[in-house]
Design an enzyme around this catalytic site. Structure first.
Site, short mmCIF file in Angstrom:
data_model
loop_
_atom_site.label_atom_id
_atom_site.label_comp_id
_atom_site.label_asym_id
_atom_site.label_seq_id
_atom_site.Cartn_x
_atom_site.Cartn_y
_atom_site.Cartn_z
N ARG A 14 0.88 -1.18 0.00
CA ARG A 14 0.00 0.00 0.00
C ARG A 14 0.91 1.22 0.00
O ARG A 14 1.70 1.41 0.92
CB ARG A 14 -0.91 0.01 1.23
CG ARG A 14 -1.62 1.33 1.42
CD ARG A 14 -2.72 1.28 2.42
NE ARG A 14 -3.87 0.58 1.88
CZ ARG A 14 -5.10 0.62 2.40
NH1 ARG A 14 -5.34 1.34 3.49
NH2 ARG A 14 -6.09 -0.05 1.85
N HIS B 209 -7.32 0.73 -6.50
CA HIS B 209 -7.54 -0.14 -5.32
C HIS B 209 -8.20 -1.45 -5.82
O HIS B 209 -9.36 -1.73 -5.53
CB HIS B 209 -8.43 0.58 -4.31
CG HIS B 209 -8.40 0.01 -2.93
ND1 HIS B 209 -7.61 -1.08 -2.57
CD2 HIS B 209 -9.06 0.36 -1.78
CE1 HIS B 209 -7.81 -1.36 -1.30
NE2 HIS B 209 -8.67 -0.51 -0.79
N GLN C 182 -10.09 -4.05 -3.54
CA GLN C 182 -11.39 -3.60 -3.04
C GLN C 182 -12.48 -3.85 -4.08
O GLN C 182 -13.56 -4.34 -3.74
CB GLN C 182 -11.32 -2.11 -2.68
CG GLN C 182 -12.61 -1.58 -2.09
CD GLN C 182 -12.90 -2.17 -0.71
OE1 GLN C 182 -12.08 -2.11 0.18
NE2 GLN C 182 -14.08 -2.78 -0.54
N ASP D 84 -17.20 7.07 -1.59
CA ASP D 84 -15.95 6.93 -0.83
C ASP D 84 -15.70 8.27 -0.14
O ASP D 84 -16.39 9.27 -0.43
CB ASP D 84 -14.82 6.58 -1.81
CG ASP D 84 -13.50 6.22 -1.13
OD1 ASP D 84 -13.49 6.04 0.11
OD2 ASP D 84 -12.48 6.12 -1.84
N CYS E 105 -16.23 1.43 0.50
CA CYS E 105 -15.07 0.60 0.82
C CYS E 105 -14.67 0.71 2.29
O CYS E 105 -13.99 -0.17 2.81
CB CYS E 105 -13.89 0.94 -0.09
SG CYS E 105 -13.28 2.62 0.10
N ARG F 33 -13.30 -8.94 1.45
CA ARG F 33 -11.90 -8.65 1.13
C ARG F 33 -11.05 -9.88 1.42
O ARG F 33 -10.20 -10.28 0.63
CB ARG F 33 -11.38 -7.46 1.96
CG ARG F 33 -11.89 -6.10 1.55
CD ARG F 33 -11.28 -5.62 0.23
NE ARG F 33 -9.84 -5.54 0.27
CZ ARG F 33 -9.13 -4.51 0.75
NH1 ARG F 33 -9.75 -3.45 1.21
NH2 ARG F 33 -7.80 -4.52 0.73
#
Ligand code: CP
Ligand code: NVA
Length: 309
Positions: free
Chosen positions: A109, A136, A139, A225, A265, A293
């Site tokens: 990340r 991402h 996700q 988001d 998310c 996930r």
């Protein structure tokens, strides 16, 4: 390095896999999830090690990869910028060469997508994108798996994206182009998606709406988001003003199909990008999304190391 597919594969963006590979991954994740729920062992990665490198904060990504790898019989090494030489300017290429001689998989990340690409270029083992400024993919893998669990095939469906033209939005655009659905995108002016950054070939799989209510009209899934992603904190006050009308609330959800799902998310800010009545309401599947996930990433790690089983 473990035995497995002859070609080294990375998962740096959603478009790294084909629609056919996603079909396999969704089926495999469903099997892995069923076994997990039934307390059945699924030890496909015994003695394999995952290095997780975090240059930004995380709850879900950390826990889902770490718990998932242990459940597969493997182990993990957790590194951050602050407690490794990455924070003391060791070149990313050198870090990649060293770390990938000792582990079987790496999840990163970080900030720029170019950084994870440079790491992957110098890695002997598969590298997974655990979020960059641009993408991402893990996700969206979980989000589409969650959609399929609740509603079946996503092909031909409409996803409404309300909010920032960020890493999540870009990844939805890649997924739509690859898997054959449409994204209705509504962002404030100045925060639009950029087709080149999203890395998609054409504009056929998305439509832009200045009004977020219009974007939600007829949607099968409404998703949003945070207004300010990690790394953009200096823009927080300006963003709060610009995004004030991009809060998913009950009237917005009412524009979507009656059986539309809501996804986020997480982490979420109730009263900013989403009202509590939506995220905590009956159309929300955010907790399934978070749990999934782990299941999809177990299928992903297995696939990168062992191929189709
Ligand atoms: N959704 C997500 O990636 O959450 P974390 O930042 O907690 O990992
Ligand atoms: N867009 C958000 C997602 C967090 C999981 C961020 O990058 O901070």
């Amino acid at each position: 390095m473990s035995k497995g597919p002859k070609t080294l594969r990375h998962y740096l963006q959603f478009s790294d896999f084909s629609a056919e590979e996603y079909g396999y991954l969704f089926e495999r994740a469903a099997l892995i999830k069923r076994k997990f729920k039934a307390y059945e062992k699924h030890h496909s990665l015994v003695d394999r090690t995952l290095a997780m490198i975090f240059e930004k904060a995380s709850t879900r990504t950390r826990v889902s990869f770490e718990a998932g790898m242990y459940q597969l019989g493997g182990s993990v090494v957790h590194l951050t910028t602050g407690d490794s030489q990455l924070g003391r300017a060791e070149p990313i290429e050198d870090s990649a060469k060293v770390i990938s001689r000792m582990v079987d998989l790496v999840m990163i990340r970080t900030y720029e997508q170019t950084k994870i690409e440079r790491f992957a270029t110098h890695s002997r083992v598969p590298v997974i994108n655990g979020l960059t400024n641009e993408f991402h993919p893990c996700q969206i893998l979980a989000d589409i798996f969650t959609y399929i669990e609740h509603r079946g095939d996503i092909r031909g469906k409409t996803v409404a994206w309300v909010g920032d033209g960020n890493n999540m939005a870009n990844t939805w655009l890649q997924a739509a182009e690859l898997l054959g659905f449409t994204v209705h995108v509504s962002t404030p002016r100045g925060y639009e998606v950029d087709q080149d950054v999203a890395g998609i070939r054409s504009s056929e799989s998305y439509k832009i709406f200045s009004d977020p209510h219009e974007a939600c009209a007829g949607a099968d899934l409404v998703t949003t988001d945070v207004w300010t992603s990690m790394g953009f904190e200096a823009e927080n006050e300006a963003r709060k003003k610009a995004f004030a009308d991009w809060c998913v609330d009950a009237p917005m959800m009412a524009m979507a199909k009656p059986d539309a799902l809501f996804m986020h998310c997480l982490p979420a800010h109730r009263g900013e990008e989403v009202e509590a009545e939506v995220i905590d309401g009956p159309q929300s599947v955010v907790w399934d999304e978070a749990e999934n996930r782990m299941h999809v990433q177990k299928a992903l790690m297995e696939y990168l190391l062992l191929g189709k089983l």
